[in-house]
Motif scaffolding. Structure first.
Motif, PDB file in Angstrom:
ATOM      1  N   GLY A 115      -5.955  43.012  -4.626  1.00 29.63           N
ATOM      2  CA  GLY A 115      -5.359  42.507  -5.691  1.00 29.63           C
ATOM      3  C   GLY A 115      -4.748  43.465  -6.545  1.00 29.63           C
ATOM      4  O   GLY A 115      -5.217  44.408  -6.746  1.00 29.63           O
ATOM      5  N   LYS A 116      -3.723  43.139  -7.207  1.00 26.68           N
ATOM      6  CA  LYS A 116      -3.020  44.091  -8.211  1.00 26.68           C
ATOM      7  C   LYS A 116      -2.869  43.471  -9.309  1.00 26.68           C
ATOM      8  O   LYS A 116      -2.552  42.171  -9.613  1.00 26.68           O
ATOM      9  CB  LYS A 116      -1.803  44.675  -7.452  1.00 26.68           C
ATOM     10  CG  LYS A 116      -1.794  46.323  -7.336  1.00 26.68           C
ATOM     11  CD  LYS A 116      -0.404  46.598  -6.784  1.00 26.68           C
ATOM     12  CE  LYS A 116       0.263  47.552  -7.792  1.00 26.68           C
ATOM     13  NZ  LYS A 116       0.407  48.832  -7.491  1.00 26.68           N
ATOM     14  N   CYS A 117      -2.864  44.054 -10.589  1.00 31.07           N
ATOM     15  CA  CYS A 117      -2.384  43.675 -12.010  1.00 31.07           C
ATOM     16  C   CYS A 117      -1.553  44.881 -12.501  1.00 31.07           C
ATOM     17  O   CYS A 117      -2.053  45.915 -12.706  1.00 31.07           O
ATOM     18  CB  CYS A 117      -3.627  43.299 -12.571  1.00 31.07           C
ATOM     19  SG  CYS A 117      -3.200  42.759 -14.468  1.00 31.07           S
ATOM     20  N   ASN A 118      -0.165  44.341 -12.631  1.00 36.41           N
ATOM     21  CA  ASN A 118       0.552  45.218 -13.135  1.00 36.41           C
ATOM     22  C   ASN A 118       0.955  44.857 -14.859  1.00 36.41           C
ATOM     23  O   ASN A 118       1.138  43.873 -14.966  1.00 36.41           O
ATOM     24  CB  ASN A 118       2.100  45.127 -12.670  1.00 36.41           C
ATOM     25  CG  ASN A 118       1.942  45.715 -11.088  1.00 36.41           C
ATOM     26  OD1 ASN A 118       1.436  46.857 -10.894  1.00 36.41           O
ATOM     27  ND2 ASN A 118       2.693  45.226 -10.155  1.00 36.41           N
ATOM     28  N   VAL A 119       0.607  45.920 -15.304  1.00 35.97           N
ATOM     29  CA  VAL A 119       0.723  45.562 -17.097  1.00 35.97           C
ATOM     30  C   VAL A 119       2.145  46.664 -17.670  1.00 35.97           C
ATOM     31  O   VAL A 119       2.365  47.454 -17.074  1.00 35.97           O
ATOM     32  CB  VAL A 119      -0.251  45.940 -17.733  1.00 35.97           C
ATOM     33  CG1 VAL A 119      -1.423  44.874 -17.490  1.00 35.97           C
ATOM     34  CG2 VAL A 119      -0.726  47.395 -17.902  1.00 35.97           C
ATOM     35  N   GLY A 120       2.715  46.150 -18.490  1.00 34.64           N
ATOM     36  CA  GLY A 120       3.683  46.639 -19.485  1.00 34.64           C
ATOM     37  C   GLY A 120       3.231  47.600 -20.305  1.00 34.64           C
ATOM     38  O   GLY A 120       2.011  47.959 -20.331  1.00 34.64           O
ATOM     39  N   PRO A 121       3.902  48.419 -21.043  1.00 41.31           N
ATOM     40  CA  PRO A 121       3.600  49.264 -21.865  1.00 41.31           C
ATOM     41  C   PRO A 121       3.118  48.759 -23.161  1.00 41.31           C
ATOM     42  O   PRO A 121       3.242  47.619 -23.449  1.00 41.31           O
ATOM     43  CB  PRO A 121       4.882  49.889 -22.438  1.00 41.31           C
ATOM     44  CG  PRO A 121       5.982  49.044 -21.973  1.00 41.31           C
ATOM     45  CD  PRO A 121       5.479  48.014 -20.806  1.00 41.31           C
ATOM     46  N   TRP A 122       2.224  49.558 -24.018  1.00 40.01           N
ATOM     47  CA  TRP A 122       1.476  48.745 -25.051  1.00 40.01           C
ATOM     48  C   TRP A 122       2.822  48.771 -26.146  1.00 40.01           C
ATOM     49  O   TRP A 122       3.849  49.391 -26.423  1.00 40.01           O
ATOM     50  CB  TRP A 122       0.844  50.098 -25.734  1.00 40.01           C
ATOM     51  CG  TRP A 122      -0.632  50.303 -25.059  1.00 40.01           C
ATOM     52  CD1 TRP A 122      -0.975  51.396 -24.110  1.00 40.01           C
ATOM     53  CD2 TRP A 122      -1.714  49.424 -24.894  1.00 40.01           C
ATOM     54  NE1 TRP A 122      -2.189  51.136 -23.713  1.00 40.01           N
ATOM     55  CE2 TRP A 122      -2.606  49.917 -24.382  1.00 40.01           C
ATOM     56  CE3 TRP A 122      -1.866  48.110 -25.445  1.00 40.01           C
ATOM     57  CZ2 TRP A 122      -3.965  49.453 -23.951  1.00 40.01           C
ATOM     58  CZ3 TRP A 122      -3.159  47.617 -25.557  1.00 40.01           C
ATOM     59  CH2 TRP A 122      -4.121  48.027 -24.484  1.00 40.01           C
TER      60      TRP A 122
END
Length: 102
Positions: A1-8
């Motif tokens: 599984g993967k979780c991609n997050v955006g920039p702060w």
């Protein structure tokens, strides 16, 4: 599984106008597969604004003490008085000691 997050995001404005508050920031989840752990999405930190009674670059002092006794029994002498820093920046203060001839 993967979780991609955006920039702060940018840090929020400090939560108080003076004294100690908090700033927070967050980041979005862009894509997330089932069962994946996401990294931290919320972050906060302390922020310290100038202390509440005192504008930046100033200070609060106690009242002047009473004048000391004149240091000369006759002729010209000096007497002094002083006050103490309550809060703020001593460099920005008006005089904390005062003297005059007597």
């Amino acid at each position: 599984g993967k979780c991609n997050v955006g920039p702060w995001s940018e840090w929020s404005v400090c939560s108080v106008d003076c004294g100690e508050g908090l700033q927070s920031r967050s980041r979005p989840v862009l894509s997330h597969t089932e069962g994946a752990d996401c990294p931290v999405l919320e972050d906060e930190k302390y922020c310290l604004r100038e202390s509440c009674a005192v504008p930046e670059g100033s200070c609060r002092l106690t009242q002047w003490s009473e004048w000391s006794a004149c240091d000369a029994k006759c002729g010209k002498g000096i007497r002094t008085r002083s006050r103490d820093l309550l809060e703020g920046d001593l460099q920005a203060c008006a005089a904390v000691e005062d003297a005059e001839t007597c």
